[in-house]
Design a protein around this motif. Structure first.
Motif, PDB file in Angstrom:
ATOM      1  N   PHE A  52      -5.284  -6.304  -0.433  1.00 21.42           N
ATOM      2  CA  PHE A  52      -4.848  -6.037   0.948  1.00 21.42           C
ATOM      3  C   PHE A  52      -3.536  -5.257   0.936  1.00 21.42           C
ATOM      4  O   PHE A  52      -3.350  -4.310   1.703  1.00 21.42           O
ATOM      5  N   VAL A  53      -2.647  -5.674   0.051  1.00 19.82           N
ATOM      6  CA  VAL A  53      -1.357  -4.993  -0.078  1.00 19.82           C
ATOM      7  C   VAL A  53      -1.560  -3.574  -0.609  1.00 19.82           C
ATOM      8  O   VAL A  53      -0.973  -2.615  -0.109  1.00 19.82           O
ATOM      9  N   ALA A  54      -2.442  -3.451  -1.597  1.00 16.67           N
ATOM     10  CA  ALA A  54      -2.638  -2.168  -2.283  1.00 16.67           C
ATOM     11  C   ALA A  54      -3.341  -1.130  -1.419  1.00 16.67           C
ATOM     12  O   ALA A  54      -3.362   0.045  -1.765  1.00 16.67           O
ATOM     13  N   ARG A  55      -3.933  -1.559  -0.311  1.00 16.97           N
ATOM     14  CA  ARG A  55      -4.616  -0.548   0.509  1.00 16.97           C
ATOM     15  C   ARG A  55      -3.711   0.044   1.596  1.00 16.97           C
ATOM     16  O   ARG A  55      -4.139   0.940   2.337  1.00 16.97           O
ATOM     17  N   GLN A  56      -2.459  -0.433   1.685  1.00 14.79           N
ATOM     18  CA  GLN A  56      -1.532   0.100   2.689  1.00 14.79           C
ATOM     19  C   GLN A  56      -0.910   1.402   2.193  1.00 14.79           C
ATOM     20  O   GLN A  56      -0.274   1.424   1.147  1.00 14.79           O
ATOM     21  N   LYS A  57      -1.067   2.480   2.975  1.00 13.32           N
ATOM     22  CA  LYS A  57      -0.620   3.786   2.472  1.00 13.32           C
ATOM     23  C   LYS A  57       0.891   3.861   2.275  1.00 13.32           C
ATOM     24  O   LYS A  57       1.364   4.494   1.338  1.00 13.32           O
ATOM     25  N   GLU A  58       1.665   3.168   3.126  1.00 11.91           N
ATOM     26  CA  GLU A  58       3.127   3.190   2.973  1.00 11.91           C
ATOM     27  C   GLU A  58       3.548   2.523   1.666  1.00 11.91           C
ATOM     28  O   GLU A  58       4.525   2.925   1.042  1.00 11.91           O
ATOM     29  N   VAL A  59       2.811   1.500   1.301  1.00 10.34           N
ATOM     30  CA  VAL A  59       3.084   0.812   0.041  1.00 10.34           C
ATOM     31  C   VAL A  59       2.756   1.735  -1.128  1.00 10.34           C
ATOM     32  O   VAL A  59       3.537   1.900  -2.066  1.00 10.34           O
ATOM     33  N   ARG A  60       1.592   2.365  -1.065  1.00 13.82           N
ATOM     34  CA  ARG A  60       1.158   3.231  -2.176  1.00 13.82           C
ATOM     35  C   ARG A  60       2.111   4.404  -2.371  1.00 13.82           C
ATOM     36  O   ARG A  60       2.407   4.779  -3.495  1.00 13.82           O
ATOM     37  N   GLN A  61       2.583   4.979  -1.267  1.00 14.51           N
ATOM     38  CA  GLN A  61       3.514   6.112  -1.362  1.00 14.51           C
ATOM     39  C   GLN A  61       4.711   5.747  -2.227  1.00 14.51           C
ATOM     40  O   GLN A  61       5.081   6.473  -3.144  1.00 14.51           O
ATOM     41  N   GLU A  62       5.317   4.618  -1.930  1.00 16.70           N
ATOM     42  CA  GLU A  62       6.519   4.200  -2.654  1.00 16.70           C
ATOM     43  C   GLU A  62       6.189   3.808  -4.096  1.00 16.70           C
ATOM     44  O   GLU A  62       6.929   4.142  -5.017  1.00 16.70           O
TER      45      GLU A  62
END
Ligand code: C5P
Length: 222
Positions: A100-110
């Motif tokens: 769930f965390v890994a599918r957030q684009k803002e998270v992936r960007q960073e």
């Protein structure tokens, strides 16, 4: 020979981390487990009761979070804001929430920004889901490890039993299948083999076989 970057991707339980660690050791390269970074953030989010579906909240949390990967006497250690969370990030609570965390684009960007930074000098073996496609698109060698769900579940089961963790094979199998589904079907950077990646199906190979195959691919490139 030069210090190249090596990208190793594949689904849960295909043997990526075991193999990547051994290849890094042989080459005296740095091993970077990107899954551990997503797991560490997931642990922090769970502790702080952050909404794991809220990309902005999670990326704000990530901005205030230090994640360190270190190899100490051959063992990978993961530090979250200075605390050793090596075992805790492998708990089933983290494992079942990390997608769930890994599918957030803002998270992936960073995360991708941090991972690119770690690899900028070369000499890195990095494993994950999007290394060949997004993090290191110019890696000299890209490997995609695959294996049947049954085989991957069996390996994970053995690993848990060896570490005296209670486990049920059927439960593990369905959890792996569910995580595969979430990782391959997500919108942002889904798990997919890069066009120029070399696929190694490890279903009937030993760890030693896979390491040997990768080492001969490295020799062609370094
Ligand atoms: O590799 P590991 O199983 O520890 O990864 C945990 C989870 O982190 C994966 O199931 C996936 O959701 C996420 N991940 C990712 N991109 C990466 C590495 C891991 O989305 N590069």
């Amino acid at each position: 020979s030069k210090n190249i970057n090596i990208a190793i991707d594949g689904p849960a339980g295909a043997g990526k981390s075991t193999v990547a660690k051994l290849v890094a050791e042989k080459l005296s390269y740095i091993y970077i487990d990107t899954g551990a970074m997503y797991r560490a953030l997931t642990l922090k989010g769970l502790r702080k009761e952050t909404d794991l579906e809220n990309g902005l909240e999670l990326s704000t949390l990530l901005a205030q979070t230090k994640i360190d990967l270190r190899v100490i006497e051959g063992n990978q250690k993961v530090f979250l804001d200075g605390e050793d969370v090596t075992s805790e990030i492998r708990s089933s609570e983290v494992t079942n929430n990390v997608s769930f965390v890994a599918r957030q684009k803002e998270v992936r960007q960073e995360m991708v920004k941090r991972q690119k930074q770690l690899a900028k000098e070369g000499g890195v073996v990095m494993d994950g889901r999007d290394i060949g496609t997004h993090v290191l698109p110019d890696a000299s060698l890209k490997v995609f490890l695959s294996a049947s769900v049954d085989k991957r579940a069996e390996r994970r089961y053995k690993e848990l039993i060896e570490n005296s963790v209670e486990a049920d094979l059927e439960t593990i199998k369905s959890e792996i299948a569910l995580r595969d589904k979430r990782d391959t079907e997500r919108e942002v950077s889904p798990l997919i083999k890069a066009e120029d990646a070399i696929e190694i199906n490890t279903t009937s190979l030993t760890i030693g076989d896979v390491v040997q195959q990768i080492m001969s691919l490295v020799k062609e490139r370094a």
